[in-house]
Design a protein around this motif. Structure first.
Motif, mmCIF file in Angstrom:
data_model
loop_
_atom_site.group_PDB
_atom_site.id
_atom_site.type_symbol
_atom_site.label_atom_id
_atom_site.label_comp_id
_atom_site.label_asym_id
_atom_site.label_seq_id
_atom_site.Cartn_x
_atom_site.Cartn_y
_atom_site.Cartn_z
ATOM 1 N N GLN A 52 -1.367 27.925 -41.976
ATOM 2 C CA GLN A 52 -1.589 29.037 -41.058
ATOM 3 C C GLN A 52 -0.521 29.121 -39.984
ATOM 4 O O GLN A 52 -0.703 29.795 -38.978
ATOM 5 N N ASN A 53 0.598 28.417 -40.166
ATOM 6 C CA ASN A 53 1.713 28.442 -39.233
ATOM 7 C C ASN A 53 1.323 27.913 -37.854
ATOM 8 O O ASN A 53 1.759 28.416 -36.824
ATOM 9 N N ARG A 54 0.466 26.902 -37.833
ATOM 10 C CA ARG A 54 0.135 26.220 -36.587
ATOM 11 C C ARG A 54 0.681 24.816 -36.642
ATOM 12 O O ARG A 54 1.108 24.351 -37.700
ATOM 13 N N ILE A 55 0.631 24.109 -35.521
ATOM 14 C CA ILE A 55 1.041 22.704 -35.532
ATOM 15 C C ILE A 55 -0.100 21.850 -36.049
ATOM 16 O O ILE A 55 0.092 20.963 -36.869
ATOM 17 N N GLY A 56 -1.288 22.133 -35.578
ATOM 18 C CA GLY A 56 -2.438 21.426 -36.088
ATOM 19 C C GLY A 56 -2.695 20.125 -35.366
ATOM 20 O O GLY A 56 -1.838 19.619 -34.643
ATOM 21 N N PRO A 57 -3.897 19.567 -35.535
ATOM 22 C CA PRO A 57 -4.241 18.323 -34.863
ATOM 23 C C PRO A 57 -3.515 17.156 -35.511
ATOM 24 O O PRO A 57 -3.047 17.270 -36.642
ATOM 25 N N SER A 100 -23.034 26.961 -39.326
ATOM 26 C CA SER A 100 -22.870 25.682 -40.024
ATOM 27 C C SER A 100 -24.101 25.255 -40.824
ATOM 28 O O SER A 100 -24.205 24.104 -41.219
ATOM 29 N N MET A 137 -20.879 13.040 -40.851
ATOM 30 C CA MET A 137 -19.429 13.053 -41.043
ATOM 31 C C MET A 137 -18.958 11.789 -41.738
ATOM 32 O O MET A 137 -18.128 11.835 -42.651
ATOM 33 N N PRO A 147 -19.377 28.490 -40.853
ATOM 34 C CA PRO A 147 -19.617 28.369 -39.418
ATOM 35 C C PRO A 147 -19.897 29.707 -38.740
ATOM 36 O O PRO A 147 -20.757 29.787 -37.881
ATOM 37 N N ILE A 203 -15.679 9.059 -33.281
ATOM 38 C CA ILE A 203 -16.000 8.165 -32.159
ATOM 39 C C ILE A 203 -16.731 8.942 -31.065
ATOM 40 O O ILE A 203 -17.711 8.477 -30.481
ATOM 41 N N LYS A 204 -16.252 10.162 -30.831
ATOM 42 C CA LYS A 204 -16.907 10.977 -29.799
ATOM 43 C C LYS A 204 -18.358 11.267 -30.162
ATOM 44 O O LYS A 204 -19.261 11.123 -29.332
ATOM 45 N N GLN A 243 -7.151 12.843 -35.931
ATOM 46 C CA GLN A 243 -8.089 13.641 -35.132
ATOM 47 C C GLN A 243 -9.543 13.366 -35.512
ATOM 48 O O GLN A 243 -10.409 13.248 -34.646
ATOM 49 N N ARG A 263 -7.145 19.059 -42.314
ATOM 50 C CA ARG A 263 -7.010 19.965 -41.170
ATOM 51 C C ARG A 263 -5.549 20.237 -40.857
ATOM 52 O O ARG A 263 -5.166 21.344 -40.490
ATOM 53 N N LEU A 290 -11.130 10.377 -33.895
ATOM 54 C CA LEU A 290 -11.547 10.638 -32.518
ATOM 55 C C LEU A 290 -12.845 11.426 -32.498
ATOM 56 O O LEU A 290 -13.745 11.142 -31.699
ATOM 57 N N ASP A 291 -12.957 12.423 -33.413
ATOM 58 C CA ASP A 291 -14.187 13.215 -33.467
ATOM 59 C C ASP A 291 -15.381 12.326 -33.769
ATOM 60 O O ASP A 291 -16.445 12.452 -33.155
#
Lengths: 304, 181
Positions: free
Chosen positions: A38-43, A213, A228, A208, A53-54, A47, A31, A50-51
């Motif tokens: 894509q020129n984003r900072i990203g998670p 999905s 997952m 998606p 565990i959630k 991450q 990710r 955490l997904d």
């Protein structure tokens, strides 16, 4: 006797924890890499922990029947079984697993077992998106299994063995990785890996925005948690199998992580710059050049 | 040892931390507000660095983001979607329309206050709220989750009769499956 059983069980648990944490970290890094392209900072890289565990701590989970309830469990069983068969380090330096002669053929079957069980589970949800996703997934599987099986058959013919450990020992004795001594099989297997990982352009199963999905559209909470985790374990198992077969295995865990990460980046980096194929385009892609290289590998194995 | 209060507190902190940093959003694009979601998600504002990510179906989602006005017709679908989501779930009301009707204050066919029909955890004010405001709203929701105060779904379960009465008031033809958790 009891001591041995306990030792094997402990080895299985340790392998599972290793595969889970490495696989989940790889998916987080995927990710991050996608975001950077894509020129984003990203998670952050953790991450996906955490997904997971959630999802695991969701309070409710609805199921639509016994088969739907068992679908994610089938996936998990398939992942764990392939993990237990694939040797993690050379010469059994890690905990011993359950490999035997002929495990390469067994592995071909057990790797398709999970998706088939998931297909049954998705069928019971009654969601049309799931049904379309399943048909797409089976079509894609019919696509990439052909070059994948051709590559493995080429290896079996060339070295006259169906055991992963034997293939690893051959590489250790001759000092040449199978990547170099049977290059066509390696190319075919790598191209089949694009389909196995289902990143774009081959993310036609779980698209998606197109299919909501796909097969997992009715799975929330703990079902998604199981899927997952099993996906991450399976990713690690597959990458370890590729390392064992073609990249000479690994002597310690650091080398293993390095080699698997390099292998993992191939489908990821190919995926981030590609849009999605349609189903028939994907199948045609797999039956084109990858199958051609698989055929070349078999010819090379038979005649040279 | 596992079920005593102290260890439950520790488990709650870990779970709330994970919930807070992993919000899967089902953006229910009812009104014009849906246009503010793409810039929030893409490279300029990049909500994914906060763990906010789109979910494909209600079953997988944590947050129901209601972007804009709701007609009585779409309200029925929104209720259905909300009841399909898995606990714990949160609702964000987005834009003035969900608070007091906004520019549709005298419309005969839109609902004015979303809070009468679904339990809203966080409102984002504005017409339209900019992506900065949306991120602020998510940050507020994260604060509430960490403090354990984002209990809209619990409120919905406890006051189901009241919510149902309000919903049936505006939805004349009520042909929906009963709410089963």
């Amino acid at each position: 006797m009891l001591k041995e059983i306990l030792y094997y069980t402990w080895g299985a648990v340790v392998s599972f924890v290793l595969a889970f944490s490495v696989g989940i970290t790889y998916m987080g890094l995927n990710r991050k890499v996608t975001a950077r392209v894509q020129n984003r900072i990203g998670p952050p890289w953790y991450q996906n922990f955490l997904d997971v565990i959630k999802l695991g701590s969701k309070k409710t989970a609805i199921h639509h029947g016994v088969m739907h309830h068992l679908g994610p469990a089938f996936l998990m069983v398939s992942s764990v079984m392939s993990l237990l068969i694939i040797p993690i380090l050379n010469n059994g330096r890690f905990y011993p697993n359950l490999n035997f002669h002929g495990d390469l053929i067994f592995l071909l079957y057990i790797m398709t077992f999970g998706p088939l069980g998931m297909a049954l589970g998705a069928g019971q949800t009654g969601n049309p998106n799931s049904a379309i996703g399943v048909t797409r997934g089976l079509a894609q599987m019919a696509g990439f299994e052909i070059p994948w099986v051709m590559a493995l058959v080429a290896l079996m013919i060339q070295y006259k063995t169906t055991s992963i450990v034997d293939l690893m020992n051959i590489q250790a004795e001759t000092g040449r990785w199978l990547m170099f001594s049977s290059p066509f099989a390696f190319i075919a297997a790598i191209m089949a890996m694009f389909g196995m990982f289902r990143y774009s352009p081959f993310d036609i199963v779980g698209a998606p925005s197109e299919l909501a999905s796909g097969p997992m559209s009715e799975n929330g909470g703990k079902y998604l948690f199981t899927m997952m985790s099993s996906g991450s374990v399976f990713a690690f198992a597959k990458l370890t199998l590729y390392t064992d077969l073609f990249l000479g295995g690994a002597d310690n865990l650091l080398v293993l992580v390095l080699k698997t990460f390099v292998l993992y980046m191939i489908p990821v980096l190919y995926g981030v710059v590609n849009p999605r194929y349609r189903t028939e385009q994907a199948v045609r892609w797999f039956w084109g050049w990858p199958s051609f290289f698989g055929l070349l590998a078999i010819l090379q194995a038979s005649f040279f | 040892m596992i079920n005593d209060k102290e260890s439950q507190k520790i488990v709650d902190i870990i779970q709330n931390f994970a919930r807070k940093h992993s919000l899967w959003v089902l953006a229910y694009g009812t009104g014009c507000g849906a246009i503010e979601i793409p810039p929030t998600m893409t490279s300029r504002y990049d909500a994914e660095r906060l763990g906010v990510r789109g979910a494909a179906t209600p079953r997988q989602a944590d947050v129901l983001l209601i972007t804009g006005y709701l007609t009585t017709k779409t309200l029925k679908r929104v209720i259905r979607v909300y009841e399909q989501m898995q606990d714990p779930k949160y609702v964000i009301g987005f834009g003035s329309c969900t608070i007091n009707g906004g520019m549709y204050f005298d419309s005969y066919n839109t609902i004015k206050a979303l809070d009468r029909y679904l339990p809203v955890d966080v409102y984002i004010n504005g017409c339209m709220p900019r992506p900065e405001a949306v991120l602020k709203g998510f940050a507020k929701l994260q604060e509430l989750i960490q403090a354990g105060k984002a209990d809209g779904s619990k409120k919905y379960k406890e006051n189901l009769e009241w919510y149902r009465a309000n919903q049936k008031e505006v939805i004349p033809v009520w042909r929906m499956p009963e709410f089963n958790w």
